[in-house]
Design a protein around this motif. Structure first.
Motif, PDB file in Angstrom:
ATOM      1  N   LYS A 121       0.836  -1.203   0.000  1.00  0.00           N
ATOM      2  CA  LYS A 121       0.000   0.000   0.000  1.00  0.00           C
ATOM      3  C   LYS A 121       0.874   1.257   0.000  1.00  0.00           C
ATOM      4  O   LYS A 121       0.557   2.246  -0.666  1.00  0.00           O
ATOM      5  N   LEU A 122       1.978   1.209   0.772  1.00  0.00           N
ATOM      6  CA  LEU A 122       2.874   2.361   0.797  1.00  0.00           C
ATOM      7  C   LEU A 122       3.540   2.552  -0.565  1.00  0.00           C
ATOM      8  O   LEU A 122       3.707   3.694  -1.024  1.00  0.00           O
TER       9      LEU A 122
ATOM     10  N   SER B 118       1.418   6.738  -6.803  1.00  0.00           N
ATOM     11  CA  SER B 118       0.275   7.564  -7.206  1.00  0.00           C
ATOM     12  C   SER B 118       0.440   9.030  -6.813  1.00  0.00           C
ATOM     13  O   SER B 118       0.026   9.926  -7.556  1.00  0.00           O
ATOM     14  N   LEU B 119       1.048   9.294  -5.648  1.00  0.00           N
ATOM     15  CA  LEU B 119       1.212  10.675  -5.186  1.00  0.00           C
ATOM     16  C   LEU B 119       2.541  11.294  -5.599  1.00  0.00           C
ATOM     17  O   LEU B 119       2.720  12.505  -5.460  1.00  0.00           O
TER      18      LEU B 119
ATOM     19  N   GLU C  34       2.301   1.687  -3.525  1.00  0.00           N
ATOM     20  CA  GLU C  34       1.286   2.218  -4.433  1.00  0.00           C
ATOM     21  C   GLU C  34       1.009   3.692  -4.144  1.00  0.00           C
ATOM     22  O   GLU C  34       0.776   4.483  -5.066  1.00  0.00           O
ATOM     23  N   LYS C  35       1.041   4.065  -2.870  1.00  0.00           N
ATOM     24  CA  LYS C  35       0.837   5.464  -2.504  1.00  0.00           C
ATOM     25  C   LYS C  35       1.984   6.333  -3.003  1.00  0.00           C
ATOM     26  O   LYS C  35       1.778   7.458  -3.472  1.00  0.00           O
ATOM     27  N   SER C  36       3.213   5.822  -2.916  1.00  0.00           N
ATOM     28  CA  SER C  36       4.365   6.563  -3.427  1.00  0.00           C
ATOM     29  C   SER C  36       4.263   6.771  -4.927  1.00  0.00           C
ATOM     30  O   SER C  36       4.577   7.848  -5.444  1.00  0.00           O
TER      31      SER C  36
END
Length: 263
Positions: A189-190, A196-197, A192-194
């Motif tokens: 999740k981290l 996408s953001l 994917e967050k890196s």
């Protein structure tokens, strides 16, 4: 340099700690109620009471890699060059026990009597007279083989042991470690967050096995590169997005303003 440098133990220290911790825990998605109190060793103790459950890898009343990494990051952000340092220690569900200082001098037992100079001198053995150096042994002739030809192979020079290369780090991707489903899901999740953001993230103060679990967990996640960098205690796992995005000014943390830049 414009701006002023405060003291870590000043009146604005507690509000800064509360603000930074609230921002970090909010970004992690695990808000918590903070209980701050002064520790006996001069540090600031903070008990984290998570409102909707603790993050993966955090157990109430126990130390762990996640809590140590959060504590390391918080102290790095609080302690700027030229500022008197006051450490912050974190505990999950309760205040942590203060750790012994590494620079504390070791004290001798109080029951051990002090020896006098005369007793020390009496117990010291008298120096032995130097002996004459023994003559070097004569060089042995080389053994030849049964036919009288070249020296036997057994008389070859002894092999020298190769010293290990200093500073070499093991490749975490080659390690075989047991998979933790909850840990793997949180790491993915981290990542994917890196991606996408467009944000950079890093895990510090982790064991070699945990770094290997992180690298194996992010396999197949696109838009981000995850690699282990550094050596020794400074080795960390860095998440580098393929398309980095600038941080908006409204989300900058304290001490990240332009007052700290030379005019």
């Amino acid at each position: 340099m414009s701006g002023t440098q405060g003291v870590a133990g000043g009146g604005d220290f507690r509000p800064r700690v509360e603000k930074l911790l609230a921002d970090i825990l909010g970004l992690m998605g695990f808000p918590a109620r903070l209980d701050l109190q002064d520790a006996a060793d001069g540090s600031l103790s903070v008990a984290l009471h998570f409102e909707s459950g603790a993050p993966p890898g955090v157990e109430p009343g126990k130390r762990g890699q996640v809590l140590d990494s959060l504590q390391f990051l918080l102290n790095k952000m609080l302690h700027r060059p030229g500022v008197e340092r006051r450490w912050v220690i974190l505990g999950a569900g309760a205040h942590p026990e203060p750790r012994p200082r590494r620079d504390a001098p070791a004290q001798a037992p109080a029951s051990a009597p002090a020896a006098s100079v005369a007793q020390v001198a009496a117990s010291t053995p008298a120096p032995q007279p130097a002996r004459a150096a023994a003559p070097a042994p004569a060089a042995q002739p080389q053994q030849r083989n049964a036919r009288g030809g070249q020296p036997a192979q057994g008389a070859a020079k002894p092999a020298q042991a190769q010293a290990p290369v200093k500073g070499a780090e093991a490749d975490e991707r080659t390690l075989q470690v047991e998979e933790d489903p909850a840990f793997r899901e949180a790491v993915r999740k981290l990542a994917e967050k890196s991606a996408s953001l467009g944000r950079f993230y890093a895990f510090a103060a982790m064991k070699t096995e945990d770094r290997a679990r992180v690298l194996k967990a992010v396999e197949g996640v696109g838009g981000v590169k995850v690699a282990a960098e550094g050596e020794g205690r400074n080795r960390r796992v860095v998440f580098t997005p393929a398309k980095p995005a600038p941080m908006p000014k409204r989300s900058l943390l304290p001490d990240d303003d332009e007052d700290d830049v030379d005019a």
